[in-house]
Design an enzyme around this catalytic site. Structure first.
Site, short mmCIF file in Angstrom:
data_model
loop_
_atom_site.label_atom_id
_atom_site.label_comp_id
_atom_site.label_asym_id
_atom_site.label_seq_id
_atom_site.Cartn_x
_atom_site.Cartn_y
_atom_site.Cartn_z
N GLU A 189 3.36 4.47 -1.10
CA GLU A 189 3.63 3.99 -2.45
C GLU A 189 2.27 3.97 -3.17
O GLU A 189 1.30 3.40 -2.65
CB GLU A 189 4.21 2.58 -2.40
CG GLU A 189 4.65 2.13 -3.78
CD GLU A 189 5.24 0.73 -3.81
OE1 GLU A 189 5.51 0.15 -2.74
OE2 GLU A 189 5.41 0.23 -4.94
N ARG A 195 3.27 -1.18 13.50
CA ARG A 195 2.16 -0.90 12.59
C ARG A 195 0.84 -1.27 13.26
O ARG A 195 0.81 -2.08 14.18
CB ARG A 195 2.35 -1.62 11.26
CG ARG A 195 2.37 -3.14 11.37
CD ARG A 195 2.87 -3.77 10.08
NE ARG A 195 1.99 -3.50 8.95
CZ ARG A 195 2.39 -2.93 7.81
NH1 ARG A 195 3.64 -2.58 7.64
NH2 ARG A 195 1.55 -2.74 6.84
N LYS A 233 -1.95 -4.07 1.51
CA LYS A 233 -2.50 -3.58 0.25
C LYS A 233 -2.62 -4.71 -0.76
O LYS A 233 -3.53 -4.72 -1.57
CB LYS A 233 -1.62 -2.46 -0.30
CG LYS A 233 -1.90 -1.14 0.39
CD LYS A 233 -1.20 0.00 -0.30
CE LYS A 233 0.27 0.01 0.09
NZ LYS A 233 0.96 1.22 -0.38
#
Ligand code: ATP
Ligand code: MG
Length: 561
Positions: free
Chosen positions: A35, A260, A270
């Site tokens: 994204e 992850r 982020k």
């Protein structure tokens, strides 16, 4: 690009099976779907290496697809940085650069099909009402009063949502699934919301935007993705991924989840990284302390060291924290073989060699990399006045300190034995100003002919030939192993390491570094690996970043003292 010996992992095993059973006609097609709401970090590198690595090894393809359905938080700056970072890591999407927003027209048509099938409806509930009626894990939700609108009414309202007839947030399109479903994400999830926000890629064309869950599976399907690899938190979304594709009866990729990457002493969210940038707690997304790819690049990490790291940590189903040391070892191991060694003094202490002739300069031979003779040798000037590290001298040496002290002799790397004969101090502060030493001319470049031994070899730089530089030393950004592990509502920045950056402004480098170009890397003997900073360095005022320290005995002992 050199391909590391790839470890088999459970995802590759699934792919092997799918190839054996001809599930997708033997095709392998993955995608990396960032994204564009921030810069890529080392966690994304794991996903990039996994997706592009699988495509490479199975003779398949990997798309770069921007998952751009949230125009408020997204920006073209991020799109550009992501492309740069993926390329820098060494991967190529060829002609397969896509934007989810390129499919908005097709996604709209899919939504219309679901409405026609009676599988989606326009709902007038507010976000709060939806949340209130959603139920809990133990209790079923309550159906929306708008759930049983006719297909005609839904088609009409959805068209008018698109045409901008209704205010932001006043209506949504929802899947008509099951308000009692044990998985809360299946309780009539939102597929579209009204938002009048200019989009970095589609401009003002749309005022309705699809949600991630609606969009992602359809993009995967449209692109003919075979294995849609994502992180573990999407496991609970998989039933919805499958439901949408099954209801539409279209091509159906397989979603596979993996754990992850979490890295010690840093954050990889982020949102948190953006907070650090916005609150100016770091010097931008590419601050050399940041775990972003642009930060690691500026710090001096190479793409191959990051790929090596990603391969080494492997792919699994369980969430763990990987120690920063693992990443550091990857770059250390590489630079040990690939960069020249030079001498630099970071905290200089002047040494005057009383018995060395004034005005004389000798050219001494030094080895550029003892690991690889093809690096050759260079000449370094030696003269009467030199600099050594302040740390390499102690007036009152503790027991384990073998370096220079009053009356003691050490070897100067590639030069001579010197012996300290006098310490000059500032009469007011008591600070050591300079040392006077004598040298033994018979020890040039080696041992003493009389068999006399010294216990230490130290580095040095000739004072009149030295290049002045600024050197930046880094420590971990956070001073706790897991900065995400804090009380609910607490500010994660409380654990920032106040000593993560140390700027040394009076460093002395050997003259061979005079023309060092931004991006060039060196080992400073005994001090670590360094890179010429690509942002702040100028030919007249060079700036070096320490990439990583050397792991050696000296460093350990220095810490103890
Ligand atoms: P964040 O949670 O930090 O906002 P994200 O997952 O929302 O990150 P995306 O841009 O959606 O970021 O991520 C793109 C791809 O990278 C996704 O497939 C995501 O699963 C993967 N990814 C993100 N963070 C990690 C990580 N720490 N380890 C491995 N893969 C990751
Ligand atoms: Mg995401």
């Amino acid at each position: 690009m050199e391909t590391p010996a790839v470890q088999k992992n459970f995802i590759r095993e699934i792919i092997d099976q799918d190839i054996a059973t001809n599930k997708y006609g033997g095709r392998v097609h993955t995608r990396f779907p960032p994204e564009p709401n921030g810069y890529l970090h080392i966690g994304h590198a794991k996903s990039i290496c996994l997706n592009f690595g699988i495509a490479r090894d199975y003779n398949g393809k990997c798309n770069l697809r921007f998952d751009d359905t949230n125009p408020q938080t997204e920006d073209i700056e991020y799109v550009e940085s992501i492309k740069e970072d993926v390329r820098w890591l060494g991967f190529d999407w060829e002609d397969r650069l896509f934007f989810a927003s390129d499919y908005f027209e097709q996604l709209y048509e899919f939504a219309v099909q679901l409405i026609k099938k009676g599988k989606a409806y326009v709902c007038d509930q507010t976000v709060e009402e939806m949340r209130r009626d959603r139920g809990t894990i133990t209790e079923p939700g309550k159906e929306s009063p708008w759930r049983n609108r006719s297909v005609e009414e839904n088609l009409d309202l959805f068209r008018r949502m698109r045409e901008g007839e209704f205010p932001d947030g006043s209506k949504t399109l929802r899947g008509k699934i099951d308000m009692a479903h044990p998985n809360l994400l299946m309780r009539d999830p939102v597929f579209y919301r009204i938002k009048r926000v200019r989009h970095h890629h589609t401009g003002d064309k749309w005022c309705i935007y699809p949600t991630y869950d609606f969009c992602h599976c359809l993009c995967d399907s449209l692109e003919g993705i075979t294995h849609s690899i994502c992180t573990l938190e999407f496991e609970v979304h998989r039933p919805l991924y499958d439901w949408i594709l099954d209801e539409l009866g279209i091509y159906h990729p397989q979603q596979i989840e993996f754990a992850r990457l979490n890295l010690s002493h840093t954050v990889l969210s982020k949102r948190k990284l953006l907070t650090l940038v916005q609150r100016k707690l770091v010097d931008g997304w590419d601050d050399p302390r940041m775990p972003t790819l642009s930060g690691l690049r500026r710090r001096g990490y190479t793409p191959s060291s990051i790929r090596k790291f990603c391969d080494q940590i492997g792919v699994a189903k369980a969430n763990t924290i990987v120690d920063m040391v693992v990443l550091e070892n990857c770059i250390r191991e590489e630079l040990n073989k690939t960069v020249p060694r030079v001498m630099a003094v970071l905290r200089p202490l002047k040494v005057i060699i009383d018995n060395y002739p004034e005005g004389k300069t000798e050219e001494l031979e030094a080895i550029n990399n003892p690991e690889d003779s093809s690096f050759g040798t260079r000449k370094i000037p030696f003269s009467r006045e030199i600099y050594i590290e302040q740390d390499d001298f102690r007036e009152d040496p503790p027991k384990q300190f073998y370096r220079l002290a009053p009356g003691r002799e050490v070897r100067l790397r590639y030069a001579y034995f010197i012996k300290c004969v006098r310490v000059v101090k500032d009469p007011l502060t008591g600070e050591i100003k300079e040392l006077h030493c004598t040298y033994d001319p018979t020890t040039r470049g080696g041992d003493a002919p009389d068999g006399r031994k010294v216990k230490a070899t130290i580095h040095w730089v000739s004072a009149s030939h030295a290049v002045n530089a600024q050197v930046r030393l880094y420590d971990t950004l956070f001073n706790v192993r897991n900065p995400d592990d804090i009380a609910e509502g607490a500010d994660f920045t409380i654990n920032l390491n106040p000593k993560s950056l140390e700027v040394l402004t009076n460093c002395k480098l050997e003259p061979s570094l005079k023309d060092a170009q931004p991006g060039q890397r060196y080992q400073f003997e005994r001090l670590g690996y360094f890179i010429v900073d690509t942002r702040y360095s100028t030919p007249s005022a060079p700036v070096f970043n320490r990439i990583v320290t050397l792991r050696d005995e000296w460093a350990k002992i220095a810490k103890k003292l």
